[in-house]
Every structure is written in structure tokens, then in C-alpha cells.
Design a protein around this motif. Structure first.
Motif, short mmCIF file in Angstrom:
data_model
loop_
_atom_site.label_atom_id
_atom_site.label_comp_id
_atom_site.label_asym_id
_atom_site.label_seq_id
_atom_site.Cartn_x
_atom_site.Cartn_y
_atom_site.Cartn_z
N LEU A 118 0.83 -1.21 0.00
CA LEU A 118 0.00 0.00 0.00
C LEU A 118 0.86 1.26 0.00
CD1 LEU A 118 -2.79 -1.15 2.45
CD2 LEU A 118 -3.20 -0.20 0.17
N LYS A 119 1.96 1.25 0.73
CA LYS A 119 2.85 2.42 0.78
C LYS A 119 3.40 2.78 -0.60
CE LYS A 119 4.71 2.64 5.42
NZ LYS A 119 5.94 2.66 6.22
N GLN A 120 3.48 1.80 -1.48
CA GLN A 120 4.08 2.04 -2.79
C GLN A 120 3.11 2.62 -3.81
OE1 GLN A 120 6.76 -1.06 -4.22
NE2 GLN A 120 6.60 -2.00 -2.20
N TRP A 121 1.80 2.40 -3.63
CA TRP A 121 0.89 2.86 -4.68
C TRP A 121 -0.32 3.66 -4.21
CZ3 TRP A 121 -4.25 1.71 -4.99
CH2 TRP A 121 -4.71 0.66 -4.18
N PHE A 122 -0.73 3.55 -2.95
CA PHE A 122 -2.00 4.13 -2.52
C PHE A 122 -1.85 5.63 -2.26
CE2 PHE A 122 -5.52 5.27 0.12
CZ PHE A 122 -6.56 4.60 -0.48
N ARG A 123 -2.08 6.42 -3.31
CA ARG A 123 -2.06 7.88 -3.20
C ARG A 123 -2.73 8.46 -4.44
NH1 ARG A 123 3.44 6.32 -3.75
NH2 ARG A 123 3.59 6.66 -1.53
N PRO A 124 -3.33 9.63 -4.32
CA PRO A 124 -3.99 10.21 -5.49
C PRO A 124 -2.99 10.67 -6.56
CG PRO A 124 -4.25 11.64 -3.58
CD PRO A 124 -3.56 10.40 -3.11
N ASP A 125 -1.82 11.15 -6.13
CA ASP A 125 -0.79 11.52 -7.11
C ASP A 125 0.58 11.47 -6.46
OD1 ASP A 125 -0.05 14.17 -6.02
OD2 ASP A 125 -2.02 14.81 -6.71
N ASN A 176 -9.29 7.19 -9.37
CA ASN A 176 -8.66 6.89 -10.67
C ASN A 176 -7.15 7.09 -10.61
OD1 ASN A 176 -10.67 5.90 -12.49
ND2 ASN A 176 -11.60 7.92 -12.47
N GLY A 177 -6.69 8.11 -9.90
CA GLY A 177 -5.26 8.32 -9.73
C GLY A 177 -4.62 7.16 -8.99
N LEU A 190 -1.83 1.78 -8.91
CA LEU A 190 -1.95 0.35 -8.65
C LEU A 190 -1.54 -0.44 -9.89
CD1 LEU A 190 -2.77 -2.16 -7.04
CD2 LEU A 190 -5.15 -1.69 -7.69
N GLU A 191 -1.97 0.01 -11.06
CA GLU A 191 -1.62 -0.69 -12.29
C GLU A 191 -0.10 -0.74 -12.48
OE1 GLU A 191 -2.80 -0.69 -17.03
OE2 GLU A 191 -3.61 0.85 -15.71
N ARG A 192 0.56 0.39 -12.26
CA ARG A 192 2.02 0.43 -12.39
C ARG A 192 2.68 -0.46 -11.34
NH1 ARG A 192 0.61 5.52 -14.01
NH2 ARG A 192 0.94 6.60 -12.04
N PHE A 193 2.17 -0.43 -10.12
CA PHE A 193 2.71 -1.28 -9.05
C PHE A 193 2.60 -2.76 -9.41
CE2 PHE A 193 1.80 -3.93 -5.33
CZ PHE A 193 3.00 -3.81 -4.66
N LEU A 194 1.44 -3.16 -9.90
CA LEU A 194 1.22 -4.56 -10.25
C LEU A 194 2.10 -5.02 -11.42
CD1 LEU A 194 -2.65 -4.72 -9.86
CD2 LEU A 194 -0.95 -5.81 -8.37
N GLN A 195 2.41 -4.11 -12.33
CA GLN A 195 3.29 -4.45 -13.44
C GLN A 195 4.71 -4.71 -12.94
OE1 GLN A 195 2.89 -1.06 -16.04
NE2 GLN A 195 1.07 -1.87 -17.03
N ASP A 196 5.13 -3.98 -11.91
CA ASP A 196 6.49 -4.11 -11.39
C ASP A 196 6.62 -5.18 -10.32
OD1 ASP A 196 7.13 -2.01 -13.06
OD2 ASP A 196 6.99 -0.49 -11.49
#
Length: 151
Positions: A36-43, A138-139, A144-150
């Protein structure tokens, strides 16, 4: 005197995304504090100094976000429904809005192309903030999409 039914309603938002990974990876992204620390933020201007999760019915979570100006956004809630890799429902409340609790439900559906994630955010404070809620979610989903790819 007639009351305005719009004032009695609480708005809701439903968003759906498809991620090309197994439901277990999407589940981990929502339940593991380090994830969560890596992706959960609006921007990207937000940092996440604190994430705590106790993923069980009745368990609590907390996510503290800080924007570039140092303003804190302290999110807390309680897990209401926990069905690993399938469904997660939790109350959702901001420290700066005491007494205004909403409900967020995540539904994960496996598909031949990965995992369909449906997010339902129900009973939040007002209709005027719906575009802000949608933009924020949406942000976060983009991150999340980028996190899951990595991952």
C-alpha cells in the motif's frame, strides 16, 4: 414543509478496472502495508509515512498520507467483510471529518485476462465532492496498475 430528498441521500461511486495479474496479487496490493505504501495515493506529490492493516473482520486499518505542503490526510476504518482474493469491505473515514464514515467494497473477479476489480464507494459525505472522489480513486488505480506491473 417538504424536505429535499437529495439532502437525505448519500452519494456513491462505482469504478471497474481490469488488471493483467492474478487476484492474489491484487489482494496483496490492498492488504499488505508495504505494498500500500508504494501505490496508494492520489498523485505522486503525496507520501505515505504510515500504513497499518489488521485484515480480519473487525480489524482496523490506518493510512496516513502527507501532501507536498506537509498537510496530513489520516484515513482509518474497520474491515467489515474479508473474503481473501475475492471481496474486501471496510468503513472509510477521514480524521478531519469526524462522524462522516462511508463504506468501500472491493470485489475481485478472476477473468481470462487477469482480475477485474470493482470498487464501490458508498455513503460518502456529499454530491459536490463526487468528481474529487472519482479523480482520487482513478489516480490511485493508475498507480496500482504500475505497481502490479512491477511486482
Amino acid at each position: 414543509m417538504t424536505s429535499n430528498p437529495r439532502l437525505q441521500e448519500r452519494p456513491s461511486l462505482v469504478l471497474t478496472r481490469l488488471y493483467p495479474v492474478a487476484p492474489e496479487k491484487v489482494w496483496r496490493a490492498w492488504t499488505d502495508p508495504q505494498a500500500l505504501k508504494q501505490w496508494f495515493r492520489p498523485d505522486a506529490s503525496f507520501s505515505i509515512p504510515v500504513v497499518e492493516t489488521d485484515v480480519r473482520v473487525g480489524g482496523a486499518f490506518r493510512i496516513l498520507m502527507t501532501d507536498a505542503k506537509g498537510e496530513e490526510f489520516d484515513l482509518t476504518g474497520v474491515y467489515r467483510e474479508v473474503m481473501p482474493h475475492r471481496r474486501l469491505a471496510m468503513t472509510w473515514g477521514w480524521k478531519n471529518q469526524p462522524g462522516h464514515e462511508s463504506l468501500v467494497t472491493l470485489i475481485l473477479r478472476p477473468s481470462d485476462r487477469g482480475t477485474q476489480l470493482e470498487l464501490r464507494h458508498e455513503r460518502y459525505l456529499d454530491f459536490e465532492n463526487q468528481p474529487t472522489h472519482e479523480q482520487g480513486w482513478n489516480g490511485a488505480f493508475d498507480k496500482l496498475e504500475r505497481f502490479l506491473q512491477d511486482a
